[in-house]
Design an enzyme around this catalytic site. Structure first.
Site, PDB file in Angstrom:
ATOM      1  N   GLU A   1      49.927-131.020  55.049  1.00 22.80           N
ATOM      2  CA  GLU A   1      50.602-132.008  55.882  1.00 22.80           C
ATOM      3  C   GLU A   1      49.633-132.929  56.632  1.00 22.80           C
ATOM      4  O   GLU A   1      49.954-134.087  56.858  1.00 22.80           O
ATOM      5  CB  GLU A   1      51.519-131.304  56.880  1.00 22.80           C
ATOM      6  CG  GLU A   1      52.687-130.613  56.203  1.00 22.80           C
ATOM      7  CD  GLU A   1      53.682-130.020  57.190  1.00 22.80           C
ATOM      8  OE1 GLU A   1      53.586-130.287  58.399  1.00 22.80           O
ATOM      9  OE2 GLU A   1      54.569-129.287  56.734  1.00 22.80           O
TER      10      GLU A   1
ATOM     11  N   TYR B   1      54.005-122.380  71.425  1.00 23.82           N
ATOM     12  CA  TYR B   1      55.219-121.658  71.822  1.00 23.82           C
ATOM     13  C   TYR B   1      55.754-122.144  73.164  1.00 23.82           C
ATOM     14  O   TYR B   1      56.961-122.259  73.356  1.00 23.82           O
ATOM     15  CB  TYR B   1      54.950-120.152  71.857  1.00 23.82           C
ATOM     16  CG  TYR B   1      54.577-119.599  70.504  1.00 23.82           C
ATOM     17  CD1 TYR B   1      55.550-119.345  69.544  1.00 23.82           C
ATOM     18  CD2 TYR B   1      53.250-119.356  70.168  1.00 23.82           C
ATOM     19  CE1 TYR B   1      55.221-118.861  68.292  1.00 23.82           C
ATOM     20  CE2 TYR B   1      52.908-118.872  68.908  1.00 23.82           C
ATOM     21  CZ  TYR B   1      53.886-118.627  67.977  1.00 23.82           C
ATOM     22  OH  TYR B   1      53.560-118.156  66.737  1.00 23.82           O
TER      23      TYR B   1
ATOM     24  N   CYS C   1      58.266-123.368  60.816  1.00 28.69           N
ATOM     25  CA  CYS C   1      57.623-122.437  61.739  1.00 28.69           C
ATOM     26  C   CYS C   1      56.102-122.447  61.586  1.00 28.69           C
ATOM     27  O   CYS C   1      55.379-122.056  62.497  1.00 28.69           O
ATOM     28  CB  CYS C   1      58.188-121.027  61.578  1.00 28.69           C
ATOM     29  SG  CYS C   1      58.205-120.411  59.888  1.00 28.69           S
ATOM     30  N   HIS C   2      55.609-122.932  60.454  1.00 24.46           N
ATOM     31  CA  HIS C   2      54.163-123.025  60.253  1.00 24.46           C
ATOM     32  C   HIS C   2      53.531-124.062  61.177  1.00 24.46           C
ATOM     33  O   HIS C   2      52.316-124.051  61.375  1.00 24.46           O
ATOM     34  CB  HIS C   2      53.837-123.347  58.787  1.00 24.46           C
ATOM     35  CG  HIS C   2      54.379-124.654  58.308  1.00 24.46           C
ATOM     36  ND1 HIS C   2      55.695-124.798  57.909  1.00 24.46           N
ATOM     37  CD2 HIS C   2      53.796-125.865  58.163  1.00 24.46           C
ATOM     38  CE1 HIS C   2      55.891-126.057  57.541  1.00 24.46           C
ATOM     39  NE2 HIS C   2      54.751-126.726  57.688  1.00 24.46           N
TER      40      HIS C   2
ATOM     41  N   ASN D   1      62.597-116.591  61.578  1.00 22.31           N
ATOM     42  CA  ASN D   1      63.097-117.758  60.860  1.00 22.31           C
ATOM     43  C   ASN D   1      63.362-117.414  59.388  1.00 22.31           C
ATOM     44  O   ASN D   1      62.439-117.092  58.649  1.00 22.31           O
ATOM     45  CB  ASN D   1      62.056-118.882  60.963  1.00 22.31           C
ATOM     46  CG  ASN D   1      62.398-120.096  60.133  1.00 22.31           C
ATOM     47  OD1 ASN D   1      63.521-120.274  59.699  1.00 22.31           O
ATOM     48  ND2 ASN D   1      61.399-120.927  59.901  1.00 22.31           N
TER      49      ASN D   1
END
Length: 153
Positions: free
Chosen positions: A145, A87, A118-119, A110
Site C-alpha cells: 500500500e 489503537y 486491521c493491518h 476481525n
C-alpha cells in the site's frame, strides 16, 4: 455457506459469503481447494488490490460480532489506503479513548481481514504489532500500500 480458497500473493485465503452474497469471512492460512462462483466479485477485487490497482473495496460485508466490535471494524474501514493509525486513535475515533485494549481485541477478532484493514493498525510507538496473518504478512500488505518497506520492530 459458499466458500473459496483464494490463492493470494501472501498465501491462501479463505473467502466465505452468506446466501445473500455478502462477505462474512476472509481468513489467513486457509487449506484446501474449495471454489465457488459466489465469491467471484471478491476474488476480482482482491486481484486488483494485490496488483496495486484497487485502493477501496466495493463489497457488501456481513461480519459477525458485538456492537463494539462492529464499531471498531467500521472505524478501520475509514483508515485510508496506505495510511496507518494506532489503537489509541481508533479508540478516540469511536468515542472511547480509554478503550485501547478493547480496540486491540476487536482488531484481533476481525473476521474480514484486508477488506476491513486491521493491518493498518500499528503500535503507538510506530511498530508493527500483533496480526492474525503474522507480522511478515502485515509488513507485506503495508509495503504493497505504501510502496515503502515496513519494519517489524
Amino acid at each position: 455457506m459458499p466458500t473459496t480458497i483464494y490463492p493470494s500473493p501472501i498465501g491462501p485465503l479463505l473467502l466465505e459469503v452468506d446466501d445473500a452474497g455478502r462477505l462474512t469471512q476472509l481468513a489467513f492460512h486457509a487449506e484446501g481447494n474449495a471454489s465457488c462462483p459466489e465469491t467471484a466479485v471478491v476474488e476480482r477485487q482482491l486481484d486488483e488490490y494485490f496488483a496495486g490497482n484497487r485502493t477501496d473495496f466495493e463489497l457488501e460485508l456481513a461480519p459477525k460480532g458485538t456492537e463494539f466490535q462492529r464499531s471498531v471494524w467500521s472505524a478501520l474501514r475509514e483508515i485510508p489506503y496506505g495510511e496507518t493509525r494506532n489503537y489509541g486513535q481508533i479508540a478516540r475515533r469511536i468515542g472511547n479513548e480509554k478503550a485501547c485494549r478493547a480496540v486491540g481485541a476487536a482488531n484481533g477478532a476481525n473476521p474480514i481481514a484486508i477488506i476491513v484493514p486491521c493491518h493498518r493498525v500499528i503500535g503507538s510507538n510506530g511498530t508493527l504489532t500483533g496480526f492474525g496473518g503474522g507480522l511478515d504478512v502485515k509488513a507485506k500488505l503495508l509495503e504493497l500500500e505504501t510502496g515503502t518497506k515496513a519494519t517489524l520492530f
